[in-house]
Design an enzyme around this catalytic site. Structure first.
Site, PDB file in Angstrom:
ATOM      1  N   LEU A 116      -4.284   0.184  -4.625  1.00 47.85           N
ATOM      2  CA  LEU A 116      -4.729   1.570  -4.516  1.00 47.85           C
ATOM      3  C   LEU A 116      -5.655   1.747  -3.316  1.00 47.85           C
ATOM      4  CD1 LEU A 116      -5.492   2.485  -8.237  1.00 47.85           C
ATOM      5  CD2 LEU A 116      -3.309   2.453  -7.020  1.00 47.85           C
ATOM      6  N   ASN A 171      -6.863  -2.008 -15.125  1.00 48.06           N
ATOM      7  CA  ASN A 171      -5.645  -2.780 -14.848  1.00 48.06           C
ATOM      8  C   ASN A 171      -5.539  -3.936 -15.835  1.00 48.06           C
ATOM      9  OD1 ASN A 171      -3.339  -3.715 -13.335  1.00 48.06           O
ATOM     10  ND2 ASN A 171      -4.654  -5.276 -12.413  1.00 48.06           N
ATOM     11  N   ARG A 193       0.818  -1.224   0.000  1.00 43.65           N
ATOM     12  CA  ARG A 193       0.000   0.000   0.000  1.00 43.65           C
ATOM     13  C   ARG A 193       0.845   1.265   0.000  1.00 43.65           C
ATOM     14  NH1 ARG A 193      -5.430  -0.746   0.213  1.00 43.65           N
ATOM     15  NH2 ARG A 193      -5.986  -2.896   0.691  1.00 43.65           N
ATOM     16  N   HIS A 228      -4.019  -7.863 -16.169  1.00 44.34           N
ATOM     17  CA  HIS A 228      -3.595  -8.964 -15.299  1.00 44.34           C
ATOM     18  C   HIS A 228      -3.328 -10.206 -16.153  1.00 44.34           C
ATOM     19  CE1 HIS A 228      -3.297 -11.261 -11.602  1.00 44.34           C
ATOM     20  NE2 HIS A 228      -4.040 -12.195 -12.184  1.00 44.34           N
TER      21      HIS A 228
HETATM   22  C1  GRF Z   1       2.202  -7.825 -16.786  1.00 45.44           C
HETATM   23  O1  GRF Z   1       2.235  -9.214 -16.884  1.00 45.44           O
HETATM   24  C2  GRF Z   1       0.888  -7.347 -16.236  1.00 45.44           C
HETATM   25  O2  GRF Z   1      -0.188  -8.122 -16.641  1.00 45.44           O
HETATM   26  C3  GRF Z   1       1.085  -7.471 -14.757  1.00 45.44           C
HETATM   27  O3  GRF Z   1       2.417  -7.092 -14.531  1.00 45.44           O
HETATM   28  C4  GRF Z   1       3.177  -7.327 -15.725  1.00 45.44           C
HETATM   29  C5  GRF Z   1       3.788  -6.009 -16.103  1.00 45.44           C
HETATM   30  O4  GRF Z   1       4.632  -6.130 -17.205  1.00 45.44           O
HETATM   31  N1  GRF Z   1       0.131  -6.707 -14.023  1.00 45.44           N
HETATM   32  P1  GRF Z   1       5.162  -4.849 -17.951  1.00 45.44           P
HETATM   33  O5  GRF Z   1       5.849  -3.977 -16.879  1.00 45.44           O
HETATM   34  O6  GRF Z   1       3.998  -4.134 -18.560  1.00 45.44           O
HETATM   35  O7  GRF Z   1       6.128  -5.341 -18.954  1.00 45.44           O
END
Ligand code: GRF
Length: 216
Positions: free
Chosen positions: A97, A111, A67, A113
């Site tokens: 956040l 975001n 955090r 993921h």
């Molecule tokens: C990616 O796999 C994204 O999905 C996750 O963290 C990684 C970040 O990679 N949240 P990058 O810094 O965008 O190359």
């Protein structure tokens, strides 16, 4: 249609940030990357931003752990407001956040993921997918809420898990899809085509006129 302004928060190598910068530069999205903020002074993401001529800032998180302090969040809000961003995109931002940031940009933070949510939220998810033995994994773009990787889903892409995959190989395969769907999600937002009902995001067939994203 006016172009939206996007603020990006990133902690690491910034390949998703780069994909959005490139999509913007190539006219693939109606969006400009207005500012990049990192909680790590040495993040490659900041270098990439500066190289692309994008305003880049380090904000001291003032603590370890997931955090940010309230002071750091206030600083981030101030910078994003100054840059007049319409949308905040987390791209490998390794912090959870707090409520102030979430409220300030309500329904305007997304975001990316590297799994098919709701499977495998959190960290090290490609390893977890391999260990679990799923045959498909993938990537998800979602709105950010107060949970960890729990917000309404905007776009997903599946990738197969193949015999002999390592964490690195699977991550790379997923990353290719991440870069594609993150730009897609930003464009849907810019076109005002995302409508949230409960936890379901409907994708409207027609582009909504100017500033449609205010009507989320
Ligand atoms: C990616 O796999 C994204 O999905 C996750 O963290 C990684 C970040 O990679 N949240 P990058 O810094 O965008 O190359």
């Amino acid at each position: 249609m006016r172009r939206i302004k996007v603020g990006i928060l990133a902690s690491g190598r910034g390949s998703n940030l780069q994909a959005l910068i490139t999509a913007s530069r190539d006219g693939k999205i109606d969006a400009d990357i207005a500012i990049v903020i990192s909680d790590r002074a040495d993040a490659v993401a900041l270098e990439r931003a500066r190289e692309a001529g994008v305003d880049a800032h380090y904000v001291d998180p003032h603590r370890k752990g997931p955090r940010l302090t309230e002071g750091s969040e206030s600083e981030i809000i101030r910078l994003l407001d100054e840059a007049e961003v319409d949308l905040v995109a987390l791209a490998g931002f390794m912090r959870i956040l707090g409520p102030r940031l979430l409220r300030h940009f309500s329904r305007r933070i997304i975001n990316i993921h590297p799994s098919l949510l709701p499977s495998f939220p959190g960290l090290h998810v490609q390893k977890k997918a391999l260990e679990y033995g799923v045959k498909y994994s993938g990537a998800t773009v979602h709105f950010v809420d107060e949970g960890v990787d729990t917000g309404p889903i905007i776009v997903q892409a599946a990738v197969p898990v193949l015999e002999g995959d390592t964490v690195e190989i699977l991550s790379e395969r997923i990353l290719g899809e991440e870069h594609r769907i993150y730009a897609e999600a930003v464009q849907l937002f810019a076109e005002g085509r995302l409508k949230i009902e409960g936890r379901v995001v409907h994708i409207l067939p027609e582009r909504r006129s100017d500033a449609g994203f205010d009507q989320l």
